[in-house]
Design a protein around this motif. Structure first.
Motif, mmCIF file in Angstrom:
data_model
loop_
_atom_site.group_PDB
_atom_site.id
_atom_site.type_symbol
_atom_site.label_atom_id
_atom_site.label_comp_id
_atom_site.label_asym_id
_atom_site.label_seq_id
_atom_site.Cartn_x
_atom_site.Cartn_y
_atom_site.Cartn_z
ATOM 1 N N VAL A 1 32.422 -45.569 14.154
ATOM 2 C CA VAL A 1 33.190 -45.706 12.920
ATOM 3 C C VAL A 1 33.642 -47.159 12.798
ATOM 4 N N LEU A 2 33.596 -47.679 11.574
ATOM 5 C CA LEU A 2 34.111 -49.009 11.271
ATOM 6 C C LEU A 2 35.231 -48.844 10.253
ATOM 7 N N ALA A 3 36.440 -49.247 10.618
ATOM 8 C CA ALA A 3 37.594 -49.129 9.724
ATOM 9 C C ALA A 3 38.036 -50.521 9.296
ATOM 10 N N THR A 4 38.140 -50.735 7.985
ATOM 11 C CA THR A 4 38.590 -52.030 7.483
ATOM 12 C C THR A 4 39.760 -51.815 6.531
ATOM 13 N N ARG A 5 40.616 -52.802 6.431
ATOM 14 C CA ARG A 5 41.739 -52.751 5.492
ATOM 15 C C ARG A 5 41.833 -54.106 4.805
ATOM 16 N N LEU A 6 41.690 -54.125 3.495
ATOM 17 C CA LEU A 6 41.658 -55.358 2.711
ATOM 18 C C LEU A 6 42.982 -55.553 1.987
ATOM 19 N N PHE A 7 43.575 -56.734 2.139
ATOM 20 C CA PHE A 7 44.798 -57.108 1.445
ATOM 21 C C PHE A 7 44.404 -58.072 0.325
ATOM 22 N N LEU A 8 44.579 -57.646 -0.917
ATOM 23 C CA LEU A 8 44.129 -58.413 -2.077
ATOM 24 C C LEU A 8 45.263 -59.243 -2.665
ATOM 25 N N ASP A 9 44.888 -60.253 -3.437
ATOM 26 C CA ASP A 9 45.891 -61.160 -3.997
ATOM 27 C C ASP A 9 46.483 -60.659 -5.304
ATOM 28 N N ARG A 10 46.009 -59.521 -5.769
ATOM 29 C CA ARG A 10 46.541 -58.965 -7.007
ATOM 30 C C ARG A 10 46.364 -57.443 -6.981
ATOM 31 N N THR A 11 47.024 -56.782 -7.897
ATOM 32 C CA THR A 11 46.925 -55.328 -7.979
ATOM 33 C C THR A 11 45.637 -54.939 -8.690
ATOM 34 N N VAL A 12 44.870 -54.041 -8.085
ATOM 35 C CA VAL A 12 43.647 -53.512 -8.661
ATOM 36 C C VAL A 12 43.848 -52.024 -8.894
ATOM 37 N N ASP A 13 43.707 -51.605 -10.119
ATOM 38 C CA ASP A 13 43.918 -50.201 -10.436
ATOM 39 C C ASP A 13 42.789 -49.357 -9.865
ATOM 40 N N THR A 14 43.162 -48.278 -9.190
ATOM 41 C CA THR A 14 42.187 -47.332 -8.664
ATOM 42 C C THR A 14 42.443 -45.981 -9.327
ATOM 43 N N PRO A 15 41.439 -45.380 -9.954
ATOM 44 C CA PRO A 15 41.652 -44.091 -10.623
ATOM 45 C C PRO A 15 42.116 -43.000 -9.667
ATOM 46 N N TYR A 16 41.653 -43.079 -8.406
ATOM 47 C CA TYR A 16 41.992 -42.062 -7.415
ATOM 48 C C TYR A 16 42.434 -42.781 -6.140
ATOM 49 N N SER A 17 43.453 -42.252 -5.487
ATOM 50 C CA SER A 17 43.947 -42.904 -4.275
ATOM 51 C C SER A 17 43.072 -42.625 -3.069
ATOM 52 N N ALA A 18 42.268 -41.552 -3.102
ATOM 53 C CA ALA A 18 41.366 -41.211 -1.998
ATOM 54 C C ALA A 18 39.984 -40.924 -2.558
#
Length: 610
Positions: free
Chosen positions: A401-418
């Motif tokens: 398994v490869l787990a990544t977590r990206l911290f972005l410089d702005r808010t990106v709307d996601t229609p679904y949280s999962a």
């Protein structure tokens, strides 16, 4: 024909809904680091000593986590029973918890020592990671709790220092993506009315965007398999010999239906391609997570790092109530047994930073580790390998398994949280989560994982990911961001990554390959009279999967140690719904007739398919 009539058109029409829904299985269990030894107490060739080293008597306190625990020895003039639990994941902690509470209620003196290689308890789902900058906390994946996790929900209700509603999110919709865009949407099924029989509910309430109805209809024949597979050892023996892809092909599932629905389910539910996964495991997992009832696929997510929210309070509770000692940052490096090898007398472990080993005396030992770790223990322990029962565990293995977590410089709307995803890499499953949404408590107070983040925090995880684990950190971050851009479009493209976490987990999750059932351990060992097993690789008749199964088998192992009935203290799964029970009864009746009164002598569906 009898089977189809008994199950009914409702269940038949829902088979594709089952497949699509299960493909949103998302990282219910993970580990950490680049070697299996880092996520459990299991030895590997790099750490297992080739020759004996100095042995010290174990002290009563070896770790800051065990402060307040009572040391083993004589209590009120009675001999204390010493139980060593190897592994501090869901199975190990469950066993320790059950031993502590049951022994107290039974008036028995039991001291439990839990040994784990990680600095903190949690096993395959623990936290303790940081981003590449070292400035932000991270964990290996996002952790969900499905509707049928009755035993874990009861634990959260019973722990005096945990409020389930503060720890877990509410229910929400989930999505499925491919490189071509949104493929499906799963609603909150408990909110859909009227309440319908399982199967019909998933078929009517799940929204499929692209897979043609004719292809969906080819999933109909899987109803036969679900009717025939009743989770008994006999059913496992039959269906475990066939891969899930073979089962689908022989039952006439279309190529497109398999590629776009079934394969994503297996890659994100069992963490390997369908041609490398047991049909028995696929049927059992899918029924538990989706088809037991209309609400089965409804899921709540942990609002923060699972170590802080659940495992640490749980450990603290066990320490406070007494009888449980934790030895973290300790690797198991050997065992001492009686001369005939029939009992383990001590577990040998080595604390990080120490050159000497310690012996932890044991009246009983519970192995609460995953497939890869159990494999390693057997391969490098002659005390275990002398037994044929344990040697078969050397066949067990895990997948990466490869787990990544990206911290972005702005808010990106996601229609679904999962979200579950497919089609980005051949043979690789994928999920992504909006951590900013999931870890929000609704009061404006940011969880540690997202505190100070300038924009959205998105978790992107990959399964059966050996081909990706070899990439360097920068390339992994670029790939994860590129995949996210394809799914979320221009808002994501316009965002930049300001920090990221990359966690490589080779062989970290159990691999249910065809034929694996015969290699799995039972609760109690036949070869070593005081050895027991817990974890989701252990054979159990409860019917649960993943974290819930690991927790249940921990209770079952504790019951075996104490000589109690295996199901004592276990919350059972609900009965099959009437139409499902009718279908299975019809199959059972046909088998009884074909077997001359003994259905075990009758052929199963698998026999005809072969």
């Amino acid at each position: 024909m009898m089977v189809r009539m008994a199950i009914g058109a409702a269940t038949a029409a829902s088979t594709l809904a089952l497949v699509q829904s299960t493909s949103a299985f998302v990282a219910p269990r993970h580990s950490r680091d680049s070697t299996p030894s880092a996520f459990s107490a299991a030895p590997v060739s790099a750490t297992w000593p080739a020759t004996p080293v100095a042995v010290l008597r174990a002290s009563s306190s070896s770790s800051p986590l065990d402060a307040g625990s009572e040391a083993p020895g004589e209590t009120n003039g009675k001999k204390t029973r010493k139980v060593v639990v190897v592994g501090a994941g869901w199975g190990g902690l469950s066993a320790a918890h059950a031993l502590s509470t049951k022994s107290n209620s039974l008036g028995e003196d039991v001291h439990v020592t839990v040994i784990d290689a990680a600095p903190r308890a949690g096993g395959l789902v623990r936290d303790g990671f940081t981003t590449l900058s070292g400035q932000r906390p991270a964990e290996a994946g996002q952790h969900g709790f499905w509707d049928n996790y009755g035993n874990i929900f009861k634990l959260l209700e019973d722990l005096p220092n945990v409020d389930a509603n503060e720890v877990l999110t509410g229910y929400d919709r989930q999505g499925q993506y491919s490189p071509q865009g949104l493929e499906a949407e799963w609603p909150v099924y408990r909110d859909q009315t009227p309440r319908l029989p399982t199967g019909l509910a998933q078929a009517l309430y799940t929204k499929f965007n692209k897979l043609p109805p004719l292809d969906r209809a080819t999933a109909l024949h899987l109803v036969l398999a679900f009717s025939d597979f009743d989770d008994t050892p006999e059913a496992w023996d039959k269906y475990d010999k066939m891969s899930f892809r073979d089962l689908c092909t022989r039952l006439g599932v279309s190529r497109r239906c398999y590629d776009e629905a079934f394969e994503p389910m297996i890659l994100t539910g069992l963490f390997a391609p369908g041609d490398q996964c047991s049909a028995a495991a696929a049927l059992g997992m899918a029924y538990f997570f989706v088809l037991r009832s209309q609400n089965s696929f409804d899921v709540r997510w942990c609002k923060g790092n699972i170590g802080d929210k659940i495992f640490q309070p749980w450990v603290q509770h066990m320490q406070k109530t007494g009888g449980v000692e934790f030895r973290t940052s300790a690797r198991v490096v050997g065992f001492e047994t009686t001369e005939d090898g029939g009992r383990i007398t001590s577990v040998k472990c080595r604390m990080d930073g120490n050159d000497s080993d310690e012996l932890v005396e044991a009246d009983d030992v519970i192995f609460a580790v995953g497939a890869s770790a159990l494999n390693g223990m057997v391969r490098f322990s002659p005390e275990l390998a002398r037994h044929a029962e344990f040697r078969r565990f050397a066949n067990l293995r895990g997948t990466g398994v490869l787990a990544t977590r990206l911290f972005l410089d702005r808010t990106v709307d996601t229609p679904y949280s999962a979200n579950a995803c497919w089609g980005f890499d051949r043979g690789v499953g994928m999920t992504f989560f909006d951590i900013t949404k999931l870890h929000s408590d609704g009061t404006g107070t940011a969880a540690p994982a997202i505190a100070g983040a300038p924009g959205s925090v998105i978790e992107v995880d990959y399964y059966h990911a050996a081909s990706l684990l070899v990439m360097d950190d920068d390339d992994i971050v670029i790939k994860a961001k590129r995949d996210l851009d394809i799914m979320l479009g221009e808002p994501s493209v316009a965002a930049s990554v300001v920090d990221a976490a990359v966690v490589r987990l080779p062989q970290a999750v159990n691999w249910y390959y065809p034929g694996s059932y015969v290699d799995m351990p039972d609760t109690s060992s036949d070869a070593i009279s005081n050895a027991y097993f817990a974890g989701d690789i252990v054979r159990s008749r409860h019917g649960s999967w993943s974290q819930e199964k690991a927790y249940v088998t921990g209770i079952e192992a504790a019951n075996a140690v104490l000589g109690r009935p295996g199901i004592e203290g276990v919350v059972p799964l609900g009965s099959d719904e009437p139409h499902v029970a009718a279908g299975r009864s019809a199959v059972g009746l046909m088998k009884t007739l074909m077997g001359g009164g003994d259905k075990s002598k009758a052929p199963s569906l698998v026999d005809f398919l072969w």
